[in-house]
Write a protein that holds these residues in place. Sequence first.
Motif, short mmCIF file in Angstrom:
data_model
loop_
_atom_site.label_atom_id
_atom_site.label_comp_id
_atom_site.label_asym_id
_atom_site.label_seq_id
_atom_site.Cartn_x
_atom_site.Cartn_y
_atom_site.Cartn_z
N UNK A 109 0.78 -1.21 0.10
CA UNK A 109 0.01 -0.09 0.00
C UNK A 109 0.85 1.18 0.11
N UNK A 110 0.49 2.33 -0.67
CA UNK A 110 1.36 3.42 -1.00
C UNK A 110 1.39 4.18 0.46
N UNK A 111 0.43 3.98 1.33
CA UNK A 111 0.66 4.64 2.81
C UNK A 111 1.60 4.01 3.43
N UNK A 112 1.48 2.48 3.41
CA UNK A 112 2.69 1.96 4.09
C UNK A 112 4.06 2.46 3.68
N UNK A 113 4.34 2.68 2.53
CA UNK A 113 5.40 3.17 1.93
C UNK A 113 5.83 4.42 2.70
N UNK A 114 4.78 5.40 2.81
CA UNK A 114 4.85 6.63 3.43
C UNK A 114 5.37 6.58 4.98
N UNK A 115 4.73 5.59 5.66
CA UNK A 115 4.87 5.58 7.00
C UNK A 115 6.42 4.84 7.40
N UNK A 116 6.81 3.87 6.42
CA UNK A 116 8.24 3.34 6.63
C UNK A 116 9.12 4.60 6.38
#
Length: 266
Positions: A109-116
């Motif tokens: 998920x793109x949001x998971x990339x952002x949180x990482x």
Amino acid sequence: MSSGLPYDKITSAYAGTIVYPPKGTYGPRVQQDVQLVLLHTGELDLTIDDTRHHVKAGQVVLLKPQQHEYFAFAESQESWHRWVTLSVSALTEAELHYLDGLPFSMPIPEALNSVTDMLLSLQNDYLKQDELMLSLGYSAFQLFTARIAQTKQQQELHPSIVAALTYIQQHYAEELSLPDLAGAAGVSPEHLVRLFHVHQHLTPIRYLWQYRVLKATELLSQSGLSIGEIASRCGFKTAFHLSRLVKEQTGSTPSDIRKAAWGTTN
């Protein structure tokens, strides 16, 4: 869904990033934590408790405590992956059962990339036990689990449709043709068109361009990139081509979308 993994069971959270050379390996090891592994480039053969899983770039996998793991990366290219690790206190049988019921992998998920990204940028200034790091780590886990309902919906689709949609979502910036999509889906171009008409009510290529417009409007709203750069990143031939399709599908020009998102009038 059940109560899942309680926030108060998380004792620390941190992230990491590494690039393995061709034929790189890691392990064997016994997993001690709850860990999300995001594979961005290359490939990974991951053996867990004597079961081999093949992971492609663009996938995130969930690793669980007490698994026996061995990592073997791509033979002929570098493999870049990042990870988010949640150290947890002793889990109950119900909590372990919940983890066992989660999917092994899914598209990142793109949001998971952002949180990482945030975890990696902040962990030099915060301890992994700090509340901010715990919150971000838990958010990463929640983003993974939030995709379960969507994944279940996809499982109800024809597997060739799921394969084509996943391929589009991972390669939309590239030059793609109907035969490319059909090859990824494992069916003939004609059969893929028929499947899309039944399940999506449009053609595969039409879906591709709608998805490109979606990603372009996200960048228009959330970045300061030029329209030309966004066009290049999202698979459009030119900035004019992007502008025309965005206007057709949304009724707004790229400039209108950006002004509305940024709250500007100029």
